[in-house]
Design an enzyme around this catalytic site. Structure first.
Site, short mmCIF file in Angstrom:
data_model
loop_
_atom_site.label_atom_id
_atom_site.label_comp_id
_atom_site.label_asym_id
_atom_site.label_seq_id
_atom_site.Cartn_x
_atom_site.Cartn_y
_atom_site.Cartn_z
CB CYS A 105 -15.02 8.01 -6.32
SG CYS A 105 -14.33 8.23 -7.95
CD GLU A 145 -17.60 7.66 -0.41
OE1 GLU A 145 -16.81 8.15 0.42
OE2 GLU A 145 -17.33 7.56 -1.61
CE LYS A 181 0.42 7.96 1.84
NZ LYS A 181 -0.47 6.79 2.13
NE ARG A 209 -7.40 1.43 3.65
CZ ARG A 209 -8.68 1.76 3.78
NH1 ARG A 209 -9.53 0.88 4.23
NH2 ARG A 209 -9.11 2.96 3.45
P1 NAD Z 1 -8.60 7.76 2.71
O1 NAD Z 1 -9.01 9.17 2.79
O2 NAD Z 1 -8.73 6.92 3.92
O3 NAD Z 1 -7.05 7.62 2.28
C1 NAD Z 1 -6.55 8.25 1.14
C2 NAD Z 1 -5.07 8.59 1.37
O4 NAD Z 1 -4.97 9.52 2.45
C3 NAD Z 1 -4.22 7.39 1.74
O5 NAD Z 1 -3.00 7.47 1.02
C4 NAD Z 1 -4.00 7.53 3.24
O6 NAD Z 1 -2.74 7.06 3.66
C5 NAD Z 1 -4.11 9.02 3.48
N1 NAD Z 1 -4.75 9.37 4.76
C6 NAD Z 1 -5.85 8.78 5.28
N2 NAD Z 1 -6.18 9.37 6.45
C7 NAD Z 1 -5.28 10.36 6.65
C8 NAD Z 1 -5.09 11.34 7.67
N3 NAD Z 1 -5.91 11.42 8.72
N4 NAD Z 1 -4.05 12.18 7.56
C9 NAD Z 1 -3.22 12.13 6.51
N5 NAD Z 1 -3.35 11.22 5.51
C10 NAD Z 1 -4.36 10.35 5.57
O7 NAD Z 1 -9.40 7.11 1.48
P2 NAD Z 1 -9.51 5.57 1.08
O8 NAD Z 1 -10.38 4.86 2.05
O9 NAD Z 1 -8.15 5.02 0.79
O10 NAD Z 1 -10.26 5.70 -0.32
C11 NAD Z 1 -11.66 5.67 -0.46
C12 NAD Z 1 -12.21 7.06 -0.61
O11 NAD Z 1 -11.63 7.69 -1.76
C13 NAD Z 1 -13.70 7.10 -0.86
O12 NAD Z 1 -14.26 8.12 -0.11
C14 NAD Z 1 -13.82 7.37 -2.35
O13 NAD Z 1 -15.03 7.99 -2.75
C15 NAD Z 1 -12.65 8.28 -2.55
N6 NAD Z 1 -12.26 8.31 -3.95
C16 NAD Z 1 -12.55 9.44 -4.63
C17 NAD Z 1 -12.22 9.52 -5.98
C18 NAD Z 1 -12.56 10.75 -6.77
O14 NAD Z 1 -12.12 10.85 -7.90
N7 NAD Z 1 -13.31 11.69 -6.22
C19 NAD Z 1 -11.60 8.43 -6.60
C20 NAD Z 1 -11.31 7.30 -5.85
C21 NAD Z 1 -11.64 7.25 -4.51
#
Ligand code: NAD
Length: 490
Positions: A282, A383, A174, A178
């Site tokens: 990240c 962050e 999934k 975006r």
């Molecule tokens: P996000 O948490 O908004 O979304 C990630 C995924 O979760 C998406 O597929 C989205 O559809 C789903 N999602 C979002 N909100 C949800 C909810 N309330 N209920 C169920 N599913 C939900 O993250 P983002 O904005 O897409 O990505 C950026 C974030 O990811 C930053 O915080 C970054 O640091 C983190 N990140 C971490 C790593 C790591 O390895 N630690 C790597 C890349 C990105």
């Protein structure tokens, strides 16, 4: 008319049954690129049912045969790397060079997973008791799923998928709603690579699709990457329904600059870390802590480097930084800069309210440097996920390490120094899972686990390499005895 993206189920493209869809937008131009369906639970259920059937044959397929489609996929990814990279740039905003680097990391994970015939081997001990032998074998779990974020649409699914399927599982992705276009392109290649139908599937969507994945009893394990709030939510809901989960969250990465550091190299590398991918990594440096006499020259040089960075549409020649992902992100980042100013920081380089010629509708925030950020300020703790570097200053390495360890996140910490003893002390004492020494983005290669700590990771086994093999397999221990009198019969 805007194209509506499809799900990939049972080896073919299927329209989602969704009533709702979102626009996928190029953040440099605000142009609508496609429509992504917000698939309902029914689409997830259908994919899981098909995967459960596919698993019966896939787990019986010898591991040496299971990796053959991965070899083919690696070749296809290499062949289509430019097209995939341009797709990443157009939906995610990063520069073409950054997108190509991202695809390289994806390909390397496929390469590593091709070693599964040796990676998933078990252990044994003959004569654990007289005439009794004991073996540990690894078996796949069944159907597993990954939920991925917007910032690495080409790479992050590959932290999971190649390992999961090579180990004999069926995999459901999934992707972030975006940035779903790169996944569509990757799945066209998956379709050509020769995996049996149902082994690798794609369901587009948002929260409803995620919740359906988390609750489905047929899914055994969840790999998640995204913000800490969502990671925590996914981890607890997955655990509540008895699943294995590995959930990588957000970050706030500190970098320590010692007075003996090579300042030219340090500022060049640190600027790439803080402003590369518009700070939406990240592993982006977010806080730079100068120690003692490093302050004046480091501050002067980082300001000069930040001011010079060329910002624009990521596929245009000479561009070093693209836009942030959305109008909401831009507003949030600019709001946090204002908050920082209000909390006492000085804005040395201000990237707010700037327009890029030819891309006036794009979501651009230019490199920003805040100085004297108080350690308890929101800008120092939250962050930002944008091209904003906060400067702090310490007198000693002890003080700097205390600042590093005073955070709740633990994704990465770096030090720039020419002194081995300081480097060793830093490596030994910092609370972070990925450590850089004269390196600004300490991203583990595919042969090492991606080791977040603290609020940056919920779970035990991380993504990539042997951690992925352990995550996607369950151990079975066999203790066996073959009494002599039985063997005499044959
Ligand atoms: P996000 O948490 O908004 O979304 C990630 C995924 O979760 C998406 O597929 C989205 O559809 C789903 N999602 C979002 N909100 C949800 C909810 N309330 N209920 C169920 N599913 C939900 O993250 P983002 O904005 O897409 O990505 C950026 C974030 O990811 C930053 O915080 C970054 O640091 C983190 N990140 C971490 C790593 C790591 O390895 N630690 C790597 C890349 C990105």
């Amino acid at each position: 008319m805007t194209e509506r993206l499809h799900n990939f189920i049972d080896g073919d493209w299927r329209a989602s049954t969704a009533d709702h869809a979102l626009n996928v937008i190029n953040p440099a131009s605000a142009e609508v690129l496609a429509e992504v369906p917000l698939s309902p639970a029914a689409d997830v259920h259908q994919a899981v049912e098909i995967a459960e059937c596919a698993f019966i044959g896939w787990r019986r397929t010898p591991v040496v045969d299971r990796v053959q489609p991965l070899f083919k996929l690696k070749a296809l990814l290499e062949q289509h790397r430019d097209d995939l990279s341009l797709s990443i740039t157009n939906e995610c905003g990063k520069t073409l060079a950054e997108s190509k680097g991202e695809m390289q990391r994806a390909i390397e994970n496929v390469e590593t997973a091709c070693g599964m015939p040796t990676m998933m081997q078990g252990t044994n001990c003959e004569d654990i008791a007289s005439g009794i032998d004991e073996h540990m074998i690894r078996q796949p779990l069944g159907v597993v799923a990954a939920i991925t974020p917007f910032n690495f649409p080409g790479m992050i699914p590959f932290w999971f998928m190649p390992y999961a399927v090579a180990a004999g599982n069926c995999f459901l992705l999934k992707p972030s709603e975006r940035v779903p276009i790169t996944s569509q392109k990757v799945f066209h290649l998956i379709q050509q690579a020769g995996f049996p139908p149902g082994v690798i599937q794609l369901v587009n969507g948002g929260r409803d699709a995620v919740n359906a994945i988390l609750d489905h009893p047929g899914i055994r394990a969840i790999s998640f990457v995204g913000s800490t709030a969502t990671a925590r939510y996914v981890y607890s809901r997955a655990a509540a329904s008895g699943k294995r989960a590995q959930c990588q969250g957000g970050a706030k990465n500190p970098v320590v600059v010692m007075p003996d550091a090579d300042m030219e190299m340090t500022t060049r590398i640190l600027a790439d870390s803080a402003f590369g991918c518009a700070g939406q990594r990240c592993l982006a440096a977010s806080v730079a802590i100068s120690v003692g006499g490093a302050r004046p020259s480091f501050t002067e040089q980082i300001v000069a480097t930040a001011t010079k960075r060329k910002v624009g549409y990521g596929a245009a020649p000479g561009i070093e930084m693209g836009p942030v992902i959305s109008a909401e992100s831009k507003a949030r980042i600019e709001g946090l800069i204002a908050k920082g100013e209000h909390e006492g920081a000085r804005v040395l380089v201000d990237g707010r309210s700037r327009k890029i010629s030819g891309y006036e509708d794009g979501y651009f925030v230019l490199p920003t440097v805040l100085d004297d950020v108080p350690p308890d300020a929101e800008t120092a703790r939250t962050e930002i996920f944008g091209p904003v570097l906060s400067l702090m200053h310490a007198q000693t390495i002890e003080e700097a390490i205390a600042l590093v360890n005073g955070r709740s996140y633990g994704n990465m910490a770096c030090i720039f120094t020419t002194d081995g003893a300081n480097a060793r002390r830093f490596r030994y004492e910092v609370n972070a899972g990925n450590v850089g020494i004269n390196v600004g983005v300490a991203a583990p290669m595919s042969t090492f686990p991606f080791s977040g700590w603290g609020e940056s990771f919920f779970g035990d086994l991380h993504a990539q390499a042997h951690h992925a093999v352990e995550f996607y397999t369950q151990t079975k221990v066999v203790v066996e005895r073959w009494p002599k009198e039985w063997s005499r019969k044959f």
